[in-house]
Design a protein around this motif. Structure first.
Motif, short mmCIF file in Angstrom:
data_model
loop_
_atom_site.label_atom_id
_atom_site.label_comp_id
_atom_site.label_asym_id
_atom_site.label_seq_id
_atom_site.Cartn_x
_atom_site.Cartn_y
_atom_site.Cartn_z
N LEU A 6 4.73 -14.96 28.85
CA LEU A 6 5.30 -16.29 28.62
C LEU A 6 4.66 -16.97 27.42
O LEU A 6 5.30 -17.73 26.71
N ASN A 7 3.39 -16.69 27.16
CA ASN A 7 2.66 -17.30 26.05
C ASN A 7 2.05 -16.22 25.15
O ASN A 7 0.85 -16.00 25.17
N PRO A 8 2.87 -15.55 24.34
CA PRO A 8 2.32 -14.47 23.50
C PRO A 8 1.42 -14.98 22.38
O PRO A 8 0.72 -14.20 21.77
N GLU A 9 1.43 -16.29 22.14
CA GLU A 9 0.59 -16.82 21.06
C GLU A 9 -0.87 -16.96 21.46
O GLU A 9 -1.73 -17.19 20.61
N GLN A 10 -1.18 -16.82 22.77
CA GLN A 10 -2.57 -16.93 23.20
C GLN A 10 -3.36 -15.71 22.73
O GLN A 10 -2.83 -14.61 22.62
N LEU A 11 -4.64 -15.93 22.49
CA LEU A 11 -5.51 -14.85 22.03
C LEU A 11 -5.79 -13.86 23.15
O LEU A 11 -5.84 -14.23 24.32
N LEU A 54 0.01 -10.68 39.05
CA LEU A 54 1.34 -10.83 38.45
C LEU A 54 1.44 -12.13 37.66
O LEU A 54 2.06 -12.18 36.60
N LYS A 55 0.83 -13.19 38.18
CA LYS A 55 0.83 -14.46 37.47
C LYS A 55 0.09 -14.33 36.14
O LYS A 55 0.52 -14.86 35.12
N LYS A 56 -1.00 -13.60 36.16
CA LYS A 56 -1.79 -13.38 34.94
C LYS A 56 -0.94 -12.65 33.89
O LYS A 56 -0.88 -13.06 32.73
N TYR A 57 -0.25 -11.59 34.29
CA TYR A 57 0.57 -10.83 33.35
C TYR A 57 1.81 -11.63 32.92
O TYR A 57 2.26 -11.51 31.79
N ALA A 58 2.36 -12.43 33.82
CA ALA A 58 3.49 -13.28 33.44
C ALA A 58 3.06 -14.30 32.40
O ALA A 58 3.82 -14.63 31.48
#
Length: 135
Positions: free
Chosen positions: A123-128, A115-119
């Motif tokens: 939370l950071n959609p700019e990451q690749l 869940l932390k990974k998906y959050a």
């Protein structure tokens, strides 16, 4: 092309309203009706009190939002008599987990990590996006 330049110029006006207005007409002038000396006072005493109350409430909401956004920060208290007790790390706390509870705990921790990974994705959609599929 001329029309596109004009649209860009007007878009700049709306994007940066703090920039001064430049005019090529020497007879053009303007008057600020809100800041002139003869302008009547716009707020009554009651309006000023209401504004102060709203600003105070907004400050409190910001403070409480920061509590929820950053739960890792320490709690600051001005009351010298306030205290707390940690029931999880006290010496008399039970530390026994049977095999079934241990498996359940491991499963919960795995799900929490997922869940932390998906959050983090949301939370950071700019990451690749990283893919493990070689095809």
């Amino acid at each position: 092309l001329e029309e596109a330049a004009m649209l860009k110029k007007y878009a700049t006006f709306h994007l940066n309203p703090e920039q001064p207005v430049v005019s090529s007409d020497p007879t053009a002038s303007g008057r600020n009706f809100f800041m002139r000396q003869s302008a009547p006072e716009q707020e009554s005493a009651k309006d000023t009190e209401i504004r102060a109350k709203i600003l105070e409430e907004a400050w409190l909401l910001k403070k409480y939002a920061e509590f929820h956004l950053h739960p890792e920060e320490p709690v600051v208290s001005s009351d010298s008599t306030s205290c707390g007790r940690n029931y999880f790390s006290r010496l008399s706390a039970d530390e026994y987990l049977d095999a079934e509870e241990d498996k359940e705990c491991d499963k919960i921790l795995e799900e929490a990590a997922m869940l932390k990974k998906y959050a983090t994705f949301h939370l950071n959609p700019e990451q690749l996006v990283v893919s493990s599929d070689p095809t």
